[in-house]
Write an enzyme that holds these catalytic residues in place. Structure first.
Site, PDB file in Angstrom:
ATOM      1  N   ASP A  96     -13.628  13.668 -43.499  1.00 22.23           N
ATOM      2  CA  ASP A  96     -13.137  12.465 -43.873  1.00 22.23           C
ATOM      3  C   ASP A  96     -11.858  12.290 -43.202  1.00 22.23           C
ATOM      4  O   ASP A  96     -11.503  10.860 -42.863  1.00 22.23           O
ATOM      5  CB  ASP A  96     -12.923  12.426 -45.435  1.00 22.23           C
ATOM      6  CG  ASP A  96     -14.360  12.382 -46.132  1.00 22.23           C
ATOM      7  OD1 ASP A  96     -15.088  11.547 -45.680  1.00 22.23           O
ATOM      8  OD2 ASP A  96     -14.209  12.888 -47.119  1.00 22.23           O
ATOM      9  N   PRO A 131     -14.098   7.555 -38.898  1.00 21.66           N
ATOM     10  CA  PRO A 131     -14.787   6.624 -39.471  1.00 21.66           C
ATOM     11  C   PRO A 131     -16.284   7.152 -40.470  1.00 21.66           C
ATOM     12  O   PRO A 131     -16.527   8.367 -40.112  1.00 21.66           O
ATOM     13  CB  PRO A 131     -15.485   6.114 -38.147  1.00 21.66           C
ATOM     14  CG  PRO A 131     -15.483   7.262 -37.120  1.00 21.66           C
ATOM     15  CD  PRO A 131     -14.197   8.000 -37.775  1.00 21.66           C
ATOM     16  N   ASP A 132     -16.391   6.416 -41.308  1.00 23.14           N
ATOM     17  CA  ASP A 132     -17.635   6.963 -42.296  1.00 23.14           C
ATOM     18  C   ASP A 132     -18.845   6.104 -41.776  1.00 23.14           C
ATOM     19  O   ASP A 132     -19.197   5.214 -41.862  1.00 23.14           O
ATOM     20  CB  ASP A 132     -17.347   6.073 -43.665  1.00 23.14           C
ATOM     21  CG  ASP A 132     -18.486   6.623 -44.692  1.00 23.14           C
ATOM     22  OD1 ASP A 132     -19.555   6.783 -44.305  1.00 23.14           O
ATOM     23  OD2 ASP A 132     -17.862   7.191 -45.815  1.00 23.14           O
ATOM     24  N   ASN A 180     -15.471  22.843 -42.790  1.00 25.98           N
ATOM     25  CA  ASN A 180     -15.979  22.908 -44.227  1.00 25.98           C
ATOM     26  C   ASN A 180     -17.120  23.953 -44.216  1.00 25.98           C
ATOM     27  O   ASN A 180     -17.557  24.316 -43.003  1.00 25.98           O
ATOM     28  CB  ASN A 180     -16.555  21.829 -44.802  1.00 25.98           C
ATOM     29  CG  ASN A 180     -17.666  20.984 -44.106  1.00 25.98           C
ATOM     30  OD1 ASN A 180     -18.768  21.545 -43.983  1.00 25.98           O
ATOM     31  ND2 ASN A 180     -17.383  19.923 -43.419  1.00 25.98           N
ATOM     32  N   LYS A 237     -22.258   2.687 -50.077  1.00 21.91           N
ATOM     33  CA  LYS A 237     -22.819   2.890 -48.621  1.00 21.91           C
ATOM     34  C   LYS A 237     -24.153   2.328 -48.438  1.00 21.91           C
ATOM     35  O   LYS A 237     -25.098   2.315 -47.338  1.00 21.91           O
ATOM     36  CB  LYS A 237     -22.781   4.304 -48.462  1.00 21.91           C
ATOM     37  CG  LYS A 237     -21.450   5.141 -48.571  1.00 21.91           C
ATOM     38  CD  LYS A 237     -21.426   6.288 -47.865  1.00 21.91           C
ATOM     39  CE  LYS A 237     -19.977   7.166 -48.336  1.00 21.91           C
ATOM     40  NZ  LYS A 237     -19.653   8.041 -47.308  1.00 21.91           N
TER      41      LYS A 237
END
Ligand code: PMT
Length: 403
Positions: free
Chosen positions: A280, A306-307, A211, A342
């Site tokens: 993601d 994984p977040d 990105n 979160k």
């Protein structure tokens, strides 16, 4: 005031009729318990003598690059290093312009360039000089770099004109100095981990999914936290930015590597600021060799990464968590959702639908989203946004109400 050492304020005096008010400023600062040192431009010495300041402060007054005691450390550097806050009052249009350009042709401007301390400027000049486009551009440029301005007041000026240009009240300048002195160490003793940049998820040895994050936001936050006394670990995806001074930098490429680097340290930190744009998803398989044009797959299968932030939020003993939300629509509600999902203490939301904001730019427009509400800031440089985030972080850590 915090810390055992007495806070040193360096007062810069430039050549304007308001220079006599610097004497009052010096006294006001000394009354607040600061050690005060004075540096003057040559022009300032025409309005007030160094002897006046020497008598007030009981410290030698610096006025020339060339009068050093040869046995002393390099003068402008030692002045710059000694200062916890550097306040220039009154500050003329000329000195504003020189500092904005990075010119350093006397002791005061050399110290301004060399110092790592926060700089406060209290301009005083003729109204037309203050309003001139060149001066305002210089002021904006310095503001973007983090200089704090105590705006001049409106009234009758020494030259007879009426308008803004009068030095702000001494008490207002002293208050601004005090705020910077407190800020200067408000993260001392804390360990803060910052994630920055974008991750790159390899498809084959030469291609990746990535990105447009440049890392500028996270690097600015890490730099600001370190300046304010924190021990800082910066876990960053690939970027061309140089390591911020005094920060431990861990460079990674993928989301899995960033996840591992953060989790390894998570127990040891007081706060995590997650400004990274973490992919993601990653390709389910990474080709061993470069995929030939003729053998391009029709689709690339992806698996979830994984977040990192969500995983930290799910911990029983979690650090203070500042998340980011890069949104292209419904910015506030999406950010609020992330705050809850979160379990963050604060979410910094930005609308990245405008390509001039967010990814890769030097400025951004962000909102602070907490359980108490939403606060939008105007468009600001990422350096100033970092300061705003650090202010809130210091409050969150100070009032630690972490489950
Ligand atoms: O680097 P710059 O060029 O300065 O650009 C700054 C920025 C636009 C990247 C920054 O301001 C920003 O918005 N960063 C977060 C971008 C993002 O990925 O947002 P998100 O909504 O996908 O993720 C929400 C939060 O979860 C973020 O704090 C993110 O770091 C975190 N996250 C997301 C996915 C994942 N797998 N792990 C995470 O920790």
């Amino acid at each position: 005031m915090s810390g055992e050492r007495t806070t040193t304020v360096l007062v810069g005096v430039t050549g304007g009729i308001a220079a006599y008010k610097s004497c009052e400023l010096v006294r006001a600062l000394m009354k607040r318990g600061y050690r005060v040192k004075v540096v003057m431009t040559d022009a300032a010495t025409r309005f007030v003598t160094p002897l006046t300041f020497r008598t007030l402060t009981n410290e030698p007054v610096a006025a020339s690059l060339w009068e050093d005691d040869p046995s002393a450390p390099v003068h402008h550097i030692s002045l710059a290093e000694e200062a916890d806050v550097f306040v220039i009052a009154p500050c003329t249009a000329n000195v504003i312009a020189k500092i904005a350009q990075g010119r350093a042709d006397d002791l005061l401007t050399t110290a301004a360039l060399a110092t790592e301390a926060p700089i406060v400027m209290a301009p005083a000049m003729n109204v037309h000089m203050w309003r001139d486009e060149a001066t305002q551009e210089n002021v904006d440029r310095l503001r973007d770099r983090g200089v704090v301005f105590v705006e001049p007041e409106s009234g009758e000026l020494a030259c007879g004109d009426v308008g803004e240009g009068r030095l702000a009240p001494v008490e207002a300048i002293a208050e601004a100095v005090m705020a910077e002195a407190e800020r200067a160490q408000d993260l001392a003793g804390r360990h803060i981990l910052v994630t920055a940049g974008g991750t790159q998820e390899p498809i084959d040895p030469v291609r990746y999914i990535g990105n447009r994050s440049s890392g500028k936001t996270g690097f600015a936050i890490a730099d600001e936290a370190a300046r304010r006394g924190a021990r800082v670990t910066l876990v960053t995806g690939p970027t061309h930015l140089a390591d911020p001074f005094g920060v431990e930098v861990v460079r990674v490429q993928t989301a899995l590597q960033m996840h591992a680097a953060v989790m390894e340290r998570a127990e040891d930190v007081d706060a995590v600021v997650a400004s990274a744009a973490v992919a993601d998803f990653r390709p389910a398989e990474v080709a061993r060799g470069k995929i030939k044009k003729t053998a391009a797959p029709e689709a690339i299968a992806l698996v979830r990464n994984p977040d990192i932030l969500a995983e930290l939020g799910a911990r029983q003993e979690r650090p203070v968590l500042v998340g980011f939300a890069a949104e292209t629509s419904d910015v506030e509600s999406n950010a609020r959702h992330k705050l809850e999902a979160k379990r963050c203490d604060l979410v910094v939301a930005n609308d990245v639908s405008d390509p001039a904001l967010g990814f890769g730019t030097d400025a951004n427009r962000v909102a602070f989203v907490t359980r108490d509400g939403v606060e939008w800031l105007p468009m600001l440089s990422k350096r100033v946004i970092a300061r705003e985030i650090a202010d809130r972080l210091a409050r969150l850590l100070g009032g630690a109400d972490v489950e």
